[in-house]
Design a protein around this motif. Structure first.
Motif, short mmCIF file in Angstrom:
data_model
loop_
_atom_site.label_atom_id
_atom_site.label_comp_id
_atom_site.label_asym_id
_atom_site.label_seq_id
_atom_site.Cartn_x
_atom_site.Cartn_y
_atom_site.Cartn_z
N ASP A 216 0.83 -1.20 0.00
CA ASP A 216 0.00 0.00 0.00
C ASP A 216 0.87 1.25 0.00
O ASP A 216 2.10 1.17 -0.14
CB ASP A 216 -0.95 0.00 1.20
CG ASP A 216 -0.24 -0.04 2.54
OD1 ASP A 216 0.98 0.29 2.58
OD2 ASP A 216 -0.87 -0.38 3.55
N GLN A 229 -11.63 -4.37 -5.06
CA GLN A 229 -10.41 -3.73 -4.55
C GLN A 229 -9.24 -3.95 -5.50
O GLN A 229 -8.43 -3.04 -5.74
CB GLN A 229 -10.07 -4.27 -3.16
CG GLN A 229 -11.03 -3.83 -2.08
CD GLN A 229 -10.80 -4.59 -0.78
OE1 GLN A 229 -10.24 -5.69 -0.76
NE2 GLN A 229 -11.24 -4.02 0.33
N CYS A 230 -9.14 -5.15 -6.05
CA CYS A 230 -8.06 -5.47 -6.98
C CYS A 230 -8.19 -4.64 -8.25
O CYS A 230 -7.20 -4.07 -8.74
CB CYS A 230 -8.07 -6.95 -7.30
SG CYS A 230 -6.68 -7.50 -8.32
N HIS A 233 -7.12 -1.11 -7.53
CA HIS A 233 -5.67 -0.99 -7.41
C HIS A 233 -5.01 -1.02 -8.78
O HIS A 233 -4.11 -0.23 -9.07
CB HIS A 233 -5.12 -2.12 -6.55
CG HIS A 233 -3.64 -2.05 -6.36
ND1 HIS A 233 -3.05 -1.34 -5.34
CD2 HIS A 233 -2.61 -2.57 -7.09
CE1 HIS A 233 -1.74 -1.43 -5.44
NE2 HIS A 233 -1.45 -2.18 -6.49
N ASN A 237 -2.86 2.31 -9.85
CA ASN A 237 -1.45 2.16 -9.51
C ASN A 237 -0.62 1.62 -10.67
O ASN A 237 0.30 0.83 -10.48
CB ASN A 237 -1.29 1.24 -8.29
CG ASN A 237 -1.90 1.82 -7.04
OD1 ASN A 237 -1.26 2.56 -6.31
ND2 ASN A 237 -3.16 1.50 -6.79
#
Length: 439
Positions: A216, A229-230, A233, A237
């Protein structure tokens, strides 16, 4: 070996037993990048895979070969040319690609065939099955660029793969595919592994990369991702992690999106990372799980009605202690709920007493019982409790003792409870006390 080391080993081995039983007969697809084949830890990875096979895990091993291909083509003075991270593979380069992939495959087969005395592979006698398991098609022209013999998976030959696995072999898949017209295509190992996991309805995708997993903003390891959530991300990111870790996470997301229950990132540079991930409580990497849009979260005041709907039938049967709406509202911050598509399908409360905490009010919606939701809820609550510094959980129950025993709790006494909780014990109800060490 010292007495303390022996005791540590025995303790670890005993604690690994539930995982050994859980993994036996399951199908795991293992994704190994070409970089791992030349790393000093490669031999240990092979030993760990051999151990999994000997424990009854059905293994499909997919290897990459990008660095091997780069080396081969460089020797032929053919600089690598990529478009959208796909190697443009013309007819001349394809020969070098096939040779490099063939050498990588032979390296894998040779490593899985070793069996010298005094080595971890002694007596393993592993059968390796490889063949035309992957049907492929060309990528074609992208952005006006013809990728030629660069292809993608069209179909996985599931019956053929299943026969090999049923015979006890490790199925070895290379990043090559074949068309009905006899053409050969250069594939990405991530595409092969992802599509194999989906087609086989694998229980796990184990994706090796060059880090422990995803971190994180504070640099802490993210131990698990839900699918939403994946996805978030991955979108937010880009370029923030290593290429191999990014590829592993993308494969994990895609495989879980299409029905694989869990995908786990494993560090190929760390000795024993695979065993730590599979046979210890916390694991050592990042896990992505499908959950089918089921999300564990802290309860809010808006959840009171849903929680009451779960627990009131169990209170009527005497399984749970009665809680009024007013009491539930004041204690709502102690509750966690498992939600699916806006419906609360399970709940549980955690009441801390220093480093010890009470697990209470565990309930599952009748339509979702016997589906493992309560076990999933318990597993995630244990992880959260450990993260908050709690070492031990305890429960008081009248009718569900066997379930808690099956999930690692052991009988205790009233005198073992925290003093504050002892003073509240209802002797008329006569609940049995169980403890679980979650360190």
């Amino acid at each position: 070996m010292s007495v303390s080391n022996i005791q540590d080993y025995v303790k670890w081995f005993r604690h690994s037993s539930p995982y050994i039983n859980a993994h036996r007969g399951k199908t795991f697809v293992v994704m190994l990048p070409g970089e791992a084949l030349t790393h000093p830890n490669f031999g240990h990875i092979i030993h760990d895979l051999a151990l999994l096979s000997s424990l009854g895990v059905r293994l499909v091993l997919v290897h990459g070969a990008r660095p091997q291909i780069d080396l081969r083509l460089s020797a032929e003075q053919r600089p690598p040319v990529f478009h959208r991270n796909l190697r443009i593979t013309d007819s001349e380069s394809l020969q070098g690609v096939m040779q490099a992939i063939g050498e990588a495959r032979i390296t894998m087969e040779a490593a899985l065939s070793t069996g010298l005395p005094n080595s971890p592979m002694h007596g393993a006698r592993i059968e390796v099955a490889s063949g035309n398991y992957v049907a492929a098609m060309p990528h074609g022209v992208i952005d006006g660029v013809d990728l030629q013999h660069a292809g993608k998976v069209r179909r996985i030959n599931v019956p053929q793969l299943t026969r090999a696995l049923d015979a006890g072999a490790i199925a070895l898949l290379s990043p090559l595919g074949y068309s009905a017209t006899g053409e050969v295509f250069n594939l990405t190992y991530t595409d092969v592994a992802t599509q194999a996991a989906i087609a086989l309805k694998a229980d796990k995708l184990l994706a090796y990369c060059d880090t422990d997993g995803v971190t994180d903003a504070q640099g802490r390891l993210v131990r698990q991702f839900t699918l939403p959530q994946c996805k978030q991300h991955l979108n937010e990111n880009i370029g923030q992690t290593s290429e191999l870790t990014q590829l592993a996470l993308e494969s994990a997301y895609l495989s879980c999106l299409q029905g694989v229950q869990r995908a786990q990132l494993v560090n190929y540079t760390t000795d024993g990372a695979l065993l730590a991930e599979l046979f210890t409580r916390d694991g050592q990497g990042t896990m992505v799980y499908s959950g089918h849009y089921e999300q564990l979260r802290g309860a809010t005041i808006d959840d009171v009605g849903g929680i009451l709907g779960l627990i009131e039938p169990l209170e009527a049967e005497g399984i749970l202690v009665r809680r009024s709406r007013e009491l539930l509202e004041t204690e709502i911050t102690k509750f966690n709920v498992l939600e699916k598509d806006g419906t609360i399908i399970a709940c549980a409360a955690v009441y801390p007493f220093g480093q010890v905490a009470e697990l209470a009010c565990v309930a599952t919606h009748p339509e979702y019982r016997k589906g493992g939701r309560a076990a999933q809820l318990l597993e995630q609550l244990e992880r959260r409790a450990r993260d908050s510094g709690i070492d031990t959980l305890f429960v008081l129950t009248t009718q569900t003792a066997h379930w808690f025993l099956e999930h690692g709790f052991v009988p205790g006494a009233i005198n073992d409870l925290p003093l504050e909780r002892q003073s509240l014990y209802n002797y008329q109800r006569g609940s049995k006390v169980f403890f679980k060490d979650i360190r």
